[in-house]
Design a protein around this motif. Structure first.
Motif, mmCIF file in Angstrom:
data_model
loop_
_atom_site.group_PDB
_atom_site.id
_atom_site.type_symbol
_atom_site.label_atom_id
_atom_site.label_comp_id
_atom_site.label_asym_id
_atom_site.label_seq_id
_atom_site.Cartn_x
_atom_site.Cartn_y
_atom_site.Cartn_z
ATOM 1 N N ASP A 162 45.011 43.841 43.838
ATOM 2 C CA ASP A 162 43.915 44.032 42.472
ATOM 3 C C ASP A 162 44.717 43.800 41.326
ATOM 4 O O ASP A 162 44.086 43.395 40.223
ATOM 5 C CB ASP A 162 43.561 45.471 42.734
ATOM 6 C CG ASP A 162 42.272 45.796 43.550
ATOM 7 O OD1 ASP A 162 42.189 45.053 44.431
ATOM 8 O OD2 ASP A 162 41.958 47.180 43.624
ATOM 9 N N CYS A 203 44.134 48.128 48.608
ATOM 10 C CA CYS A 203 44.776 46.615 48.035
ATOM 11 C C CYS A 203 45.214 46.594 46.636
ATOM 12 O O CYS A 203 45.042 45.452 46.164
ATOM 13 C CB CYS A 203 43.447 45.784 48.335
ATOM 14 S SG CYS A 203 41.912 46.496 47.489
ATOM 15 N N GLU A 204 45.368 47.772 46.210
ATOM 16 C CA GLU A 204 45.940 47.778 44.723
ATOM 17 C C GLU A 204 46.797 46.802 44.399
ATOM 18 O O GLU A 204 46.884 46.059 43.463
ATOM 19 C CB GLU A 204 46.417 49.289 44.501
ATOM 20 C CG GLU A 204 47.006 49.441 43.061
ATOM 21 C CD GLU A 204 45.781 49.459 41.932
ATOM 22 O OE1 GLU A 204 44.592 49.330 42.545
ATOM 23 O OE2 GLU A 204 46.076 49.376 40.852
ATOM 24 N N PRO A 244 39.550 33.046 43.012
ATOM 25 C CA PRO A 244 38.726 33.440 44.209
ATOM 26 C C PRO A 244 39.609 33.750 45.465
ATOM 27 O O PRO A 244 39.578 34.473 46.291
ATOM 28 C CB PRO A 244 37.806 32.104 44.723
ATOM 29 C CG PRO A 244 38.282 31.233 43.857
ATOM 30 C CD PRO A 244 38.909 31.692 42.797
ATOM 31 N N TYR A 300 44.502 40.121 40.594
ATOM 32 C CA TYR A 300 43.545 39.572 40.522
ATOM 33 C C TYR A 300 43.174 39.906 38.914
ATOM 34 O O TYR A 300 42.557 39.158 38.145
ATOM 35 C CB TYR A 300 42.238 40.117 41.417
ATOM 36 C CG TYR A 300 40.897 39.555 41.020
ATOM 37 C CD1 TYR A 300 40.843 38.246 41.153
ATOM 38 C CD2 TYR A 300 39.990 40.222 40.152
ATOM 39 C CE1 TYR A 300 39.419 37.661 40.553
ATOM 40 C CE2 TYR A 300 38.642 39.953 39.762
ATOM 41 C CZ TYR A 300 38.630 38.310 39.896
ATOM 42 O OH TYR A 300 37.444 37.899 39.435
ATOM 43 N N ARG A 301 43.269 41.325 38.627
ATOM 44 C CA ARG A 301 43.011 41.514 37.067
ATOM 45 C C ARG A 301 43.617 40.561 36.299
ATOM 46 O O ARG A 301 43.120 40.300 35.039
ATOM 47 C CB ARG A 301 43.629 43.086 36.974
ATOM 48 C CG ARG A 301 42.270 44.200 37.120
ATOM 49 C CD ARG A 301 42.665 45.439 36.788
ATOM 50 N NE ARG A 301 42.252 46.453 37.479
ATOM 51 C CZ ARG A 301 42.991 46.922 38.675
ATOM 52 N NH1 ARG A 301 44.378 46.918 38.692
ATOM 53 N NH2 ARG A 301 42.455 47.785 39.501
ATOM 54 N N PHE A 352 40.675 37.236 44.636
ATOM 55 C CA PHE A 352 39.558 38.126 44.821
ATOM 56 C C PHE A 352 39.383 38.293 46.445
ATOM 57 O O PHE A 352 39.062 39.665 46.719
ATOM 58 C CB PHE A 352 38.349 37.519 44.471
ATOM 59 C CG PHE A 352 37.279 38.415 44.353
ATOM 60 C CD1 PHE A 352 37.163 39.623 43.618
ATOM 61 C CD2 PHE A 352 36.033 38.170 44.944
ATOM 62 C CE1 PHE A 352 36.325 40.500 43.578
ATOM 63 C CE2 PHE A 352 34.936 39.235 45.045
ATOM 64 C CZ PHE A 352 34.922 40.393 44.539
ATOM 65 N N VAL A 353 39.389 37.407 47.379
ATOM 66 C CA VAL A 353 38.836 37.774 48.802
ATOM 67 C C VAL A 353 39.984 38.835 49.549
ATOM 68 O O VAL A 353 39.531 39.299 50.308
ATOM 69 C CB VAL A 353 38.981 36.627 49.531
ATOM 70 C CG1 VAL A 353 37.803 35.821 48.938
ATOM 71 C CG2 VAL A 353 40.264 35.674 49.567
ATOM 72 N N TYR A 354 41.222 38.864 48.839
ATOM 73 C CA TYR A 354 41.906 40.011 49.270
ATOM 74 C C TYR A 354 41.880 41.339 48.637
ATOM 75 O O TYR A 354 42.566 42.505 49.200
ATOM 76 C CB TYR A 354 43.456 39.454 49.242
ATOM 77 C CG TYR A 354 43.900 38.667 50.653
ATOM 78 C CD1 TYR A 354 43.968 38.945 51.783
ATOM 79 C CD2 TYR A 354 43.712 37.131 50.217
ATOM 80 C CE1 TYR A 354 44.095 38.148 52.577
ATOM 81 C CE2 TYR A 354 44.034 36.381 51.256
ATOM 82 C CZ TYR A 354 44.205 36.758 52.361
ATOM 83 O OH TYR A 354 44.761 35.799 53.316
ATOM 84 N N THR A 355 41.009 41.577 47.806
ATOM 85 C CA THR A 355 40.690 42.575 46.860
ATOM 86 C C THR A 355 39.861 43.894 47.832
ATOM 87 O O THR A 355 39.004 44.223 47.156
ATOM 88 C CB THR A 355 40.395 42.495 45.634
ATOM 89 O OG1 THR A 355 38.940 42.120 45.486
ATOM 90 C CG2 THR A 355 41.332 41.656 44.751
ATOM 91 N N LEU A 356 40.205 43.873 49.062
ATOM 92 C CA LEU A 356 39.516 44.766 49.828
ATOM 93 C C LEU A 356 40.417 45.358 50.817
ATOM 94 O O LEU A 356 41.100 44.784 51.334
ATOM 95 C CB LEU A 356 38.445 43.993 50.840
ATOM 96 C CG LEU A 356 37.150 43.371 49.875
ATOM 97 C CD1 LEU A 356 36.556 42.365 50.842
ATOM 98 C CD2 LEU A 356 36.223 44.481 49.766
ATOM 99 N N PRO A 357 40.540 46.732 50.873
ATOM 100 C CA PRO A 357 41.760 47.415 51.898
ATOM 101 C C PRO A 357 41.336 47.185 53.267
ATOM 102 O O PRO A 357 42.473 47.254 53.918
ATOM 103 C CB PRO A 357 41.071 48.917 51.628
ATOM 104 C CG PRO A 357 40.431 48.938 50.446
ATOM 105 C CD PRO A 357 39.594 47.746 50.202
ATOM 106 N N ASN A 358 40.257 46.619 53.593
ATOM 107 C CA ASN A 358 40.088 46.251 55.022
ATOM 108 C C ASN A 358 40.489 44.842 55.519
ATOM 109 O O ASN A 358 40.380 44.353 56.714
ATOM 110 C CB ASN A 358 38.856 46.412 55.728
ATOM 111 C CG ASN A 358 37.963 45.506 55.019
ATOM 112 O OD1 ASN A 358 37.787 45.263 53.696
ATOM 113 N ND2 ASN A 358 36.974 44.926 55.937
ATOM 114 N N VAL A 359 41.000 43.872 54.354
ATOM 115 C CA VAL A 359 41.062 42.509 54.861
ATOM 116 C C VAL A 359 42.338 42.316 55.765
ATOM 117 O O VAL A 359 42.362 41.706 56.840
ATOM 118 C CB VAL A 359 41.265 41.717 53.821
ATOM 119 C CG1 VAL A 359 41.552 40.404 54.078
ATOM 120 C CG2 VAL A 359 39.759 41.498 52.975
#
Lengths: 363, 189
Positions: free
Chosen positions: B78, B74-75, B94, B81-82, B97-104
């Motif tokens: 990321d 999810c770079e 938020p 978000y940074r 942030f909720v998308y900063t996961l590779p599995n979303v």
């Protein structure tokens, strides 16, 4: 072979100790490193978390022959090294595969988080990184079990779960208003959210061995929402259902128990729907916090230790029932009789709607 | 492109702009698309192209898994978000942030299609057809899984998007092998 794989070695590295035994004792005695941190990582609002003493970890790593890596890599290598030694395998063998479970790794793209493992242990195969939100550790175990069952060229798999905390993660959970301002209270009526934690843990899996086995494990999606669990516990229920009928020697279920209002309520519904409301349950996040990519492996290892002693672990932070469906929890340790064999289920859920359940058995 | 046929061709747009154009071209009606990060948009559009002709879509099912692979995870999100947590601009978002996961992305495809089966995300050091085929084949060990929507969905940043997805089923037909994947890549590069 009957679909089981054996656990040949394991390790747990947390702010509470560097062995599975020390971590099990901490849970039993209710010791926690969940503390209020002000200004840590440059985060503006104070937060409660279980964070490593970085110097102590580096000393331990030095003893283990792991100098000079970044902190995330250090805890990954430390956990892996301890588990590998216990299992007595040669990590550089063609027959060994590595799987890393983490959500944010060292803060750089995750593909580079695997590099330290590959270099330090001279892995012969590409390291697979499983990043399946908060269930990553269980996903990694599910995936590793299948790999051993399906691939003749692999005899051993080292599964490492690790997470360090950061400004990125803490501010993100703060922005979601998901963090509790005090040590968290899983399943309690007064719960106000989760705490974050740091940890690493590892297991070495093989096809055969006495002792602990991974019997089965699955992952199921809620198909409901990316950042909130299903109100009906759909995914956790379906994951549990895949492990039913419950084995007769099922001693307890180690639940996710993040201490957010929605998660714990959802788990109570999933347990009831699966007909497991009466099975003793324990939740460990009141001790370790939510260790994210390490949680599935750490909480499984601590649960294994407890089961070996015939103990159902206490749920720190819990005192008053706080879910719409009954959950068989206790704030104090309980004993069970385990003549011959014992099994337990580890349950987790996470963002992206994922839920994981894994069944472990001894004997 | 689907099964060797060109679905749409764009020379101007790239990355997320291309995905937005594809969303309109394919006449997908799923407003949530516009809230998604780059990799979720890429996974969603790729899966829409793949599943366009499937009968009986949007019926809850547990027998189809979603298993995706990438190098950058999810770079792309990321990075965004940074930007919300710098010292000069400290308003943690938020929604990002909720998308900063590779599995979303796998979750978004499951939600869109009502898939209650397995969803898994793997990050590889580099594209590796052999690793993808092994892990996907092994996922059929789950007795509930009869079908896997799988493949490579990777976004280095908002302007660099790659997606190559497959529908792999239990049963007869062409075998899902590394050669099949590599053959497609050789033909269309």
């Amino acid at each position: 072979m009957n679909g089981q794989v054996a656990i040949l070695g394991c390790s747990a590295v947390t702010p509470l100790g560097f062995t599975p035994e020390e971590n099990f004792r901490a849970v039993l005695e209710g010791r926690s490193e969940l503390r209020l941190h002000k200004g840590e990582f440059g985060v503006r609002e104070p937060f409660v978390a279980s964070l490593f003493n970085r110097d102590a970890v580096r000393k331990e790593a030095y003893k283990e022959g792991i100098p000079g890596y970044g902190f995330f890599d250090t805890i990954v290598l430390l956990a892996a090294s301890k588990a590998i030694r216990e299992a007595g395998i040669d990590p550089a063998s063609e027959k060994v595969q590595f799987v890393l479970s983490t959500i944010k790794g060292d803060g750089t793209p995750l593909s580079s988080s695997a590099a330290a493992l590959r270099e330090h242990f001279h892995c012969k195969h590409p390291v697979t990184v499983v990043s399946n939100a908060c269930i990553s550790g269980l996903s990694a175990l599910v995936s590793a079990r299948r790999m051993l069952l399906c691939r003749e060229d692999i005899d051993y798999i080292v599964v490492v779960g690790a997470e360090v905390q950061s400004r990125f993660i803490v501010t993100g959970f703060q922005s979601l208003k998901a963090l509790s301002e005090e040590p968290c209270k899983p399943f309690d009526a007064g719960r106000t959210g989760l705490n974050l934690g740091e940890a690493s843990a590892a297991v070495v899996l093989g096809r055969e061995g006495a002792g602990w086995q991974i019997v089965r494990g699955v992952v199921r999606n809620d198909a409901n929402h990316i950042s909130g669990p299903s109100r009906t516990g759909e995914g956790s229920y379906n994951a549990l259902r895949a492990l039913l009928p419950a084995p007769e020697d099922l001693a307890f279920i180690s639940v996710h128990g993040t201490a957010t209002a929605y998660n714990d309520e959802m788990e109570s519904i999933a347990l009831e729907r699966a007909g497991l409301s009466e099975v003793p349950v324990s939740a460990l996040k009141g001790i370790f916090g939510h260790t994210m990519g390490a949680a599935g492996i750490l909480e499984s290892i601590v649960s294994m230790k407890a089961a070996e002693y015939g103990i159902i672990l206490p749920t720190a932070g819990y005192s008053t029932p706080g879910t719409s469906r009954p959950v068989n929890l206790s704030a104090s340790p309980r004993r069970f009789e385990a003549p011959g064999s014992v099994s337990f289920i580890k349950l987790l859920s996470g963002f992206g709607g994922v839920n994981g359940a894994v069944l472990f058995r001894w004997g | 492109m689907k099964d060797g046929e060109i679905v749409m061709q764009m020379s101007e747009e790239k990355g997320t702009a291309l995905l937005g154009a594809a969303y309109r071209h394919l006449k997908v009606s799923y407003p949530k698309f516009f809230k998604m990060d780059a990799i979720s948009k890429a996974g969603l559009i790729a899966s829409e192209i793949l599943l366009a002709d499937e009968r009986e879509r949007f019926v809850p099912r547990e027998d189809r898994a979603v298993v995706l692979f990438s190098r950058h995870g999810c770079e792309a999100d990321d990075i965004h978000y940074r930007e919300t947590i710098t010292d000069g601009n400290y308003f943690p978002s938020p929604a990002l942030f909720v998308y900063t996961l590779p599995n979303v992305v796998t979750g978004e495809i499951a939600i869109r299609n009502l898939y209650r089966g397995e969803t898994s995300a793997y990050v590889l050091e580099k594209f590796d057809a052999g690793q993808i085929v092994s892990i996907v084949s092994e996922s059929f060990e789950d007795p509930v899984t009869d079908s896997v929507l799988c493949g490579w969905v990777d976004c280095a940043d908002d302007n660099n998007v790659e997606a190559l997805v497959f529908q792999v089923e239990n049963g007869d037909g062409e075998e899902f092998t590394a050669d099949v994947i590599n053959g497609i890549l050789t033909n269309y590069k």
